[in-house]
Structure formats: C-alpha cells, structure tokens
Write an enzyme that holds these catalytic residues in place. Structure first.
Site, PDB file in Angstrom:
ATOM      1  N   GLU A  50       0.821  -1.221   0.000  1.00  0.00           N
ATOM      2  CA  GLU A  50       0.000   0.000   0.000  1.00  0.00           C
ATOM      3  C   GLU A  50       0.851   1.265   0.000  1.00  0.00           C
ATOM      4  O   GLU A  50       0.444   2.285  -0.540  1.00  0.00           O
ATOM      5  CB  GLU A  50      -0.965   0.009   1.193  1.00  0.00           C
ATOM      6  CG  GLU A  50      -2.101  -0.992   1.086  1.00  0.00           C
ATOM      7  CD  GLU A  50      -1.753  -2.352   1.678  1.00  0.00           C
ATOM      8  OE1 GLU A  50      -0.555  -2.585   2.004  1.00  0.00           O
ATOM      9  OE2 GLU A  50      -2.662  -3.185   1.816  1.00  0.00           O
ATOM     10  N   PHE A 112     -10.998  -7.477  14.148  1.00  0.00           N
ATOM     11  CA  PHE A 112      -9.924  -7.891  13.250  1.00  0.00           C
ATOM     12  C   PHE A 112      -9.673  -6.806  12.202  1.00  0.00           C
ATOM     13  O   PHE A 112     -10.600  -6.303  11.584  1.00  0.00           O
ATOM     14  CB  PHE A 112     -10.303  -9.215  12.568  1.00  0.00           C
ATOM     15  CG  PHE A 112      -9.263  -9.666  11.575  1.00  0.00           C
ATOM     16  CD1 PHE A 112      -7.992 -10.039  12.009  1.00  0.00           C
ATOM     17  CD2 PHE A 112      -9.541  -9.709  10.211  1.00  0.00           C
ATOM     18  CE1 PHE A 112      -7.025 -10.448  11.102  1.00  0.00           C
ATOM     19  CE2 PHE A 112      -8.588 -10.111   9.300  1.00  0.00           C
ATOM     20  CZ  PHE A 112      -7.329 -10.488   9.741  1.00  0.00           C
ATOM     21  N   GLN A 113      -8.427  -6.457  12.019  1.00  0.00           N
ATOM     22  CA  GLN A 113      -7.998  -5.410  11.082  1.00  0.00           C
ATOM     23  C   GLN A 113      -8.680  -4.071  11.341  1.00  0.00           C
ATOM     24  O   GLN A 113      -8.970  -3.323  10.415  1.00  0.00           O
ATOM     25  CB  GLN A 113      -8.177  -5.855   9.621  1.00  0.00           C
ATOM     26  CG  GLN A 113      -7.242  -7.010   9.271  1.00  0.00           C
ATOM     27  CD  GLN A 113      -7.096  -7.246   7.780  1.00  0.00           C
ATOM     28  OE1 GLN A 113      -8.021  -7.034   7.021  1.00  0.00           O
ATOM     29  NE2 GLN A 113      -5.923  -7.704   7.357  1.00  0.00           N
ATOM     30  N   LYS A 162     -17.382  -1.141   6.173  1.00  0.00           N
ATOM     31  CA  LYS A 162     -17.763  -2.140   5.169  1.00  0.00           C
ATOM     32  C   LYS A 162     -19.278  -2.232   4.995  1.00  0.00           C
ATOM     33  O   LYS A 162     -19.769  -2.365   3.872  1.00  0.00           O
ATOM     34  CB  LYS A 162     -17.194  -3.509   5.579  1.00  0.00           C
ATOM     35  CG  LYS A 162     -17.484  -4.586   4.542  1.00  0.00           C
ATOM     36  CD  LYS A 162     -16.791  -5.893   4.860  1.00  0.00           C
ATOM     37  CE  LYS A 162     -17.062  -6.893   3.745  1.00  0.00           C
ATOM     38  NZ  LYS A 162     -16.278  -8.124   3.933  1.00  0.00           N
ATOM     39  N   MET A 480      23.868   9.683   2.099  1.00  0.00           N
ATOM     40  CA  MET A 480      23.762  11.018   2.688  1.00  0.00           C
ATOM     41  C   MET A 480      24.103  10.973   4.178  1.00  0.00           C
ATOM     42  O   MET A 480      24.760  11.874   4.705  1.00  0.00           O
ATOM     43  CB  MET A 480      22.363  11.596   2.463  1.00  0.00           C
ATOM     44  CG  MET A 480      22.236  13.061   2.808  1.00  0.00           C
ATOM     45  SD  MET A 480      23.391  14.105   1.869  1.00  0.00           S
ATOM     46  CE  MET A 480      22.335  14.650   0.520  1.00  0.00           C
TER      47      MET A 480
END
Lengths: 581, 188
Positions: A50, A112-113, A162, A480
């Site tokens: 993602e 969940f999630q 959802k 760097m």
C-alpha cells in the site's frame, strides 16, 4: 433512480470526478468496492504494497496535475498508506485515499484489522472523513476531491465502514454547489490584494539586487509562463527550490538553479547579497534558509503564496500576498507594465556580478575515467533523454545529484519527496508518472538504499508492461548519512554500510524485468542505450559508483550561507569547510 | 561584494510581545472537530492554557474559547493554522477588544473548625461566591468571575486546605458596544 450499493456509489463518484486509474490492493473491508470495480470502466493498478500504491498515486498526480486516487483495506492496509499520505501532505499533492473500515457495529471493539485510521491520519492529511451514514457517502467523496484539488492541494482520506459499502441507497449525485454548501468554512483565497501587488511592484522597481525564489507552488499553480515573463521583463535572476525544479527552464540565462543546503554557489551568493527576495509559491523551509537569522540578511521580502499559514511562519515578510500564484503574477505583470521599464538597466551590474560567481564556482565535480562518478551518470541520463524525460528520485545523495545535474525545462518533470524526505518514493512514483504520462520517458533515479525500500513493486511495473528506467546510483551506502558522518561525526560510519545487496541484475531478471550493470565509466552510455531500447518492461540499471563521493556545495544544517562548503579540499576532514569569498 | 561575507549580518526581526490571548473559534459541530483542534495544538507544540467548547444558538455550530500564552508571532501562526482547518468557520483574537470574561470553579475546602468555617464564609461573601454543599468538615463553593478573581479567591482558601477544584476554563464574549472595533488577525 434504482437503489445502489455504497460500493457502486463510490465508483459513480470516481467516474463523475473523471478518474480513470486508481492504485491499490483489496482486502476484507474494501472487498465490496473492489467487487464494484470489477466491471467498472476504470482500471485498478494492483500494487504489491500500500505504501507503494500511495506513492504511485502521488507520482501520477504530480506528473499530470490531476487528483491521484489510492485505495486500501482497513487496519494494516490503511496504516501502510501513512508514509505516502504524509509525503503528499508535505509536498501539497492532491490525493484521495479511500480506505475500508470494519463494519460500524464493530468499530471500537478492537475487531480484526481495525485501526482508528481517521485518528492516525489526521495530522498528515489536508482533511479526513469517517462515513457514518450512507446518506452522506456521495457528498463526502465529492467533498474529498474538491478539498484535495483546490486551494493549497493535499491528500484527503475517506474511511468507509464495510457495511456502508454493502448497504443499498437511492442517492442523487451531489453537485459542485452541494459540495461548497457543505463546506461553509472552506474558502481558498485566489485573488491577491491589489494594494499589496502595487507595493510589490514598487519594491521591484526600486530593487538593485533582486532575486526570484521559486517553489513548487508555481508548478502546482501552473504559473511557469507568468514566471518566465516576469523574470524576462524585470531581468531578475531565478533560483528554484528542489520542489520548484522545472518551474523555470534551467537552461535559461537567468537561471541560478537550486538554492539552499545543496544549492549552487551562485544561487546562494545571490540570495545572500540580494536586496529584494521575491518568494513565489515557496515556504522558507529550513533546508532552504539554513540559519534563519542570517538568511538574505539585507533583503526586503515579498511572499506570494496561496496558504496564509505559510506567510511569516518561518521568517518575517515585508509584503505578503495571499493568492493563487498565477492570478497574482498576472496582476503583478500588469502593474509593472503600467510604467516604462527602463529601471531594468540598473540590473546589469548585478547580473554581471552573478556571472562572476557562476564562473568562480560553477556546478561541477571531479571527473574520472577509472571509477563511475554518480554525477556523470546523471549527466549521461540527461544527454540520452535530451533533457525531456520525467525524473523521479528517491531520497538521499542521488536525489540531490538528480536535482543538480539534470537540467529541467518543464513543470512536472522532476518528482521527489522534498518535504518529508521519504526514501523509497522514487520508483513507485515513477510507476504512477508513467501511467499518467505514457508518452514520456520516465526515469527513476534511485539510491541503493532508497530503492530497496520499495523494490517489491517492480513486479507491478512488470505486470503492466511499464518501460520504466530504474537507474540505481549504487554506492553501497546510505550515502547522505555517510556524508554527514564523514563531515560531522569524524568519519565514524555507524550503520550506513550496505555492502550486502541482492544482485540487482539477477533480481531484475527474477522479477521479469531487464537487469544491466555498469562498473566502469566507459560502460555507462552503453547501459543507458540498451535501457532506452526496451519498451515493454522495466529495466534496472545498477551503476556501481564512487563510494565516498559527496554532495557539494553544502550548507551544513542550521548554518548560514557564509559557511557553505564549496569543494572537497581534503577528503574526510571536517576542517575542509571554509568560508566562501 | 564577496569580502563583506565574513562579517555577520542578521535579519532585523520585528518585536513580538509575549502575553495571554483569548481566541474564539466557531466551527462546524461535526464528529471529531474538537480532536482536530487539540491535536493541532499538540502537534505544533502550542500550549493551551484553557479550552472550553459548547453549542451555540445556530444549529451545527460550536463555539470554542481557547486561552493561550505566547508571543504575537506564535499566536498569529496558531490563528492561521486554526483557520486552515476545513471545519473552521471563523477565528477571532478578542484579547485587545473589550470583552466579558468568565470562568466558573467548584472548590472543595476543609472547613472543620468553627473559626475556619466563619472565615471562609466571610471570604465567600466578599467574593460573592456561594456555598453549594456542606459536610461535617468541608465546604464546596461555587464562584464565577474572570480568571484573576478566581486565582485570588483560591489563594485565600489555600491556608484552610484545598480538597479538590474543578474549573470550567475561560468563556468570553465581546461587548456589543465594542463590536465595531473588532480586531481580526488579518494576513494582509
């Protein structure tokens, strides 16, 4: 009108907003939306992570000027977007992120999630929403696009439970007016104040040593034409920030190139000695100003910006002008043209002085025929692409070399994470850029450290047959950080050595891309030529470069321009710093 | 021109005085709007001295009164950042305009002995406060006023032994007579 699922409403709004490409990965909470996407006339680019999806949408937005769209599921899907959103937020990139959330009756139960995504992303988005009622869904999504692309652009996140995506509702597409009515407190300021513009014109007429200091706002505001006209009319030299690269043709005689920490000697000297600094769409970032008390110590400052909060945030400004840069520059030009412009002649001695600085310390490096100098690779990329490619860079030394040694001609040509400094940005952003601008050659100039942070998504580029040229400037260091350790930590190279890398050529082949390598300067051109011939898949070029090359000039963090390090007298010793002049 | 680079030159900075500011923010009364404001203060390192929030006579509009201590530059930046929030309708710094400022406190103080009870009652009368609850050894007192008055009252009660204090934070309204003088922090 028949009832529609929430998921179908999401797709309807995307189409209404003219979206043809979204970036993302499905998961439990956003499955309904992906189901609706299955036969919708828009494509989803299936990223493998993602974070990469967010950078792709960002690269797409920066390269095209349109709103980028990224989608992810709840919990880890959404938290993986965080770095991408923060990157876009710092650089004012218009993004809309759509995330699935657990069903409403599970919110707050540690389901969940489940994650409080609106809470997590609040400080790194321009605005965000949790949809709590399907009645608001279409309006909120349209508000999100409106907020993302207007005013000072930025990312907007919409979190949709959802069950709302599954629910059916008889909706009407909200109009632009509905959107504005729903946002009574949001009124971006586009028109510059005419009195302020008059004052600015007066200062410009009087100035003897003026400099234009140009940032990304000129690119976002499509004001390059107006900027060029202003510079040519008034004979004022132009320095750009890293974000402003491409706002002004760097081959133009008035171009001073970049200023600040890794700015050119002549840009920094010009700013230091200026008596008038005209900041256009820039925000006086610490990487630009160095020690703020000593930044342009003798200059009056005019600041043109669309964001009132940018004005007098870091530095006191004499003439602030809040407005859209294009609009303000047009009015400023009109104002300046009201009187004859003979005063411009007085600028010639200032321009001559700048020429002297340019001759004294041009942007250069120690060339070699034994070892590949990283700057040489960038120059060769410039040559082979005739300066026409879109360049996307990661963060680190390679980013600065890509900024310094490629001469940008157009807006939206150089993409990089200037504000947040996100390693791993360059390659996925190149994917988005290529999808948005298939007509352009797109190079991802990456460091070895930066590239490995998001290299999984080479698979995505292979899947969509995107001929992106990935040039790894491989010094087997977090370069760097190593440079700073060399200069400021007595060369104690703590945790910066990346001697263990995959074989990038084999890695490319394993992923279905083409792998090439150059270890000698004589091979660089050949490798680039081969890469340019490939047009059906990405190519990874491993340029094995001088390991301890430094990015110079450099103004150490928090120091004055007076303390600029111009050239490496003795390698590895902090005492090599000397005052310029 | 290059010679003078060795002498340090410093940009002149305008003076910026430090003091207490009362900022009124009107916002769309949406879910989570207060969090946006408090997290803005936390994220940018601004200190809130007090913050109160309540509904207004207009539907879906909430009014937030924030008291901050800071120099003018910081306060100006705070106001700009508050304005930048999408749900913000209006921001005003009313510090320099005539206004009415009130805070309410509930103070639970030890008052076991008769002498103490008498003395506290005298203070309550002087300050026009009110005893709202009495137990064998405590008084609970309600007082309203500006912050200075409350501070003075609380200081006087300290010797008796404070048990608990609840304060609302500052509320403020501009005086109608001073409306024309309303000073907004303008960018331009």
């Amino acid at each position: 009108m028949p009832k529609k699922r929430g998921a179908d409403i999401v797709i309807d709004v995307l189409l209404e907003e003219g979206v043809d490409t979204v970036f993302g990965l499905p998961g439990g909470a956003i499955m309904e939306v992906y189901d609706a996407l299955f036969d919708a006339p828009l494509r989803n680019i299936l990223a493998r992570h993602e974070q990469a999806a967010a950078h792709m949408a960002d690269g797409y937005a920066r390269a095209t000027g349109r709103v980028g769209v990224v989608m992810a599921t709840s919990g880890p899907g959404a938290t993986n977007l965080v770095t991408g959103l923060a990157t876009a937020h710092m650089d004012s990139v218009p993004l809309v992120a759509i995330t699935g959330q657990v069903p409403r009756n599970y919110i707050g139960t540690d389901a969940f999630q489940e994650a409080d995504v609106v809470g997590i992303t609040r400080p790194i988005t321009k605005h965000n929403f949790l949809v709590t009622d399907i009645k608001d869904l279409a309006l909120i999504l349209r508000e999100a696009f409106y907020i993302a692309r207007t005013g000072r652009p930025g990312p907007v996140l919409v979190d949709i439970p959802k069950d709302i995506t599954q629910q059916e509702y008889n909706y009407k597409m909200p109009t632009e007016k509905d959107v504005q009515d729903a946002l009574p407190g949001y009124k971006p300021h586009y028109e510059g104040n005419p009195i302020q513009i008059k004052k600015a014109a007066e200062l410009i007429r009087k100035a003897k040593r003026p400099v234009l200091y140009v940032g990304g706002g000129v690119i976002i505001g499509n004001a390059s034409e107006e900027l060029r006209e202003l510079a040519e009319l008034t004979r004022i030299p132009v320095t750009t920030t890293n974000m402003g690269k491409g706002a002004f043709d760097e081959n133009h005689p008035l171009a001073l190139h970049m200023l600040g920490m890794h700015g050119t000697y002549y840009a920094n000297m010009a700013v230091y000695h200026s008596d008038l600094l005209i900041a256009v769409g820039a925000r006086f970032d610490d990487r630009v100003t160095g020690k703020i008390d000593e930044f342009a110590p003798e200059a009056k400052i005019i600041h043109i910006d669309i964001d009132p909060a940018s004005i007098s945030k870091n530095i006191h400004v004499d003439v602030p002008i809040v407005g859209d840069v294009k609009n303000v520059l047009q009015k400023l030009l009109k104002e300046l043209k009201k009187k004859p412009v003979e005063w411009v002649k007085a600028r010639e001695s200032w321009l001559k002085q700048i020429e002297k600085w340019k001759e004294k310390h041009p942007l250069t490096y120690q060339k070699s025929d034994k070892i590949i100098k990283p700057q040489y690779v960038i120059e060769e990329i410039y040559n082979i692409t005739k300066g026409e490619a879109i360049i996307s860079a990661g963060v680190g030394q390679h980013q600065m070399w890509a900024a310094m040694f490629y001469k940008y001609k157009y807006p939206r040509q150089f993409l990089n994470s200037g504000g947040l400094g996100t390693m791993g940005y360059g390659f996925p952003a190149a994917v988005g850029a290529k999808l948005g601008r298939p007509d352009k050659t797109v190079f991802a100039i990456e460091g070895d450290g930066s590239f490995v942070m998001n290299m999984q998504d080479v698979i995505t580029a292979v899947q969509y047959r995107l001929p992106i040229k990935i040039a790894i400037i491989n010094n087997e260091f977090l370069g760097m950080v190593r440079q700073w350790q060399q200069l400021f930590y007595d060369s104690r190279y703590s945790s910066v050595c990346l001697a263990v890398h995959p074989d990038f050529v084999k890695l490319a082949e394993a992923m279905g891309a083409v792998g090439l390598r150059a270890t000698k300067p004589s091979e660089v051109r050949e490798v680039l030529q081969k890469a340019m011939e490939i047009n059906d898949r990405p190519v990874i070029m491993d340029f094995v470069v001088d390991r301890e090359e430094n990015v110079l000039p450099m103004v150490p963090a928090g120091k004055s321009y007076r303390e600029m390090i111009v050239s490496p007298k003795q390698k590895g010793e902090a005492e090599t710093m000397y005052l310029v002049g | 021109m290059t010679e003078n680079i060795k002498t340090v030159k410093v940009r002149p900075q305008p003076k910026s005085e430090t003091g207490k500011h009362i900022i009124i923010v009107r916002v769309q009364h949406n879910f989570g709007v207060l969090t946006r404001i408090t997290s803005l203060f936390a994220g940018r390192g601004y200190n809130i001295e007090s913050l109160t929030v309540g509904k207004t006579h207009e539907p879906n509009v909430a009014r937030i009164t924030i008291v901050v201590e800071g120099n003018e530059r910081v306060v100006e930046q705070i106001i700009k950042q508050l304005r930048k929030l999408i749900e913000t309708l209006r921001v005003r710094d009313i510090t320099t305009v005539p206004h009415i400022e009130r805070e309410l406190a509930l103070i639970k103080v030890h008052a076991g002995e008769e002498k103490a009870r008498d003395e506290i009652m005298r203070l309550v009368n002087i300050f026009r406060a009110k005893v709202v609850d009495v137990s064998v050894d405590t008084y609970t007192i309600e007082i309203t006023g500006d912050s200075e008055k409350l501070e003075a009252f609380i200081n006087l009660l300290k010797p008796f032994g404070l048990k608990d204090i609840a304060r609302t934070g500052v509320l403020a309204l501009t005086r109608e007579s001073a409306k024309e003088g309303l000073q907004e922090h303008k960018v331009e």
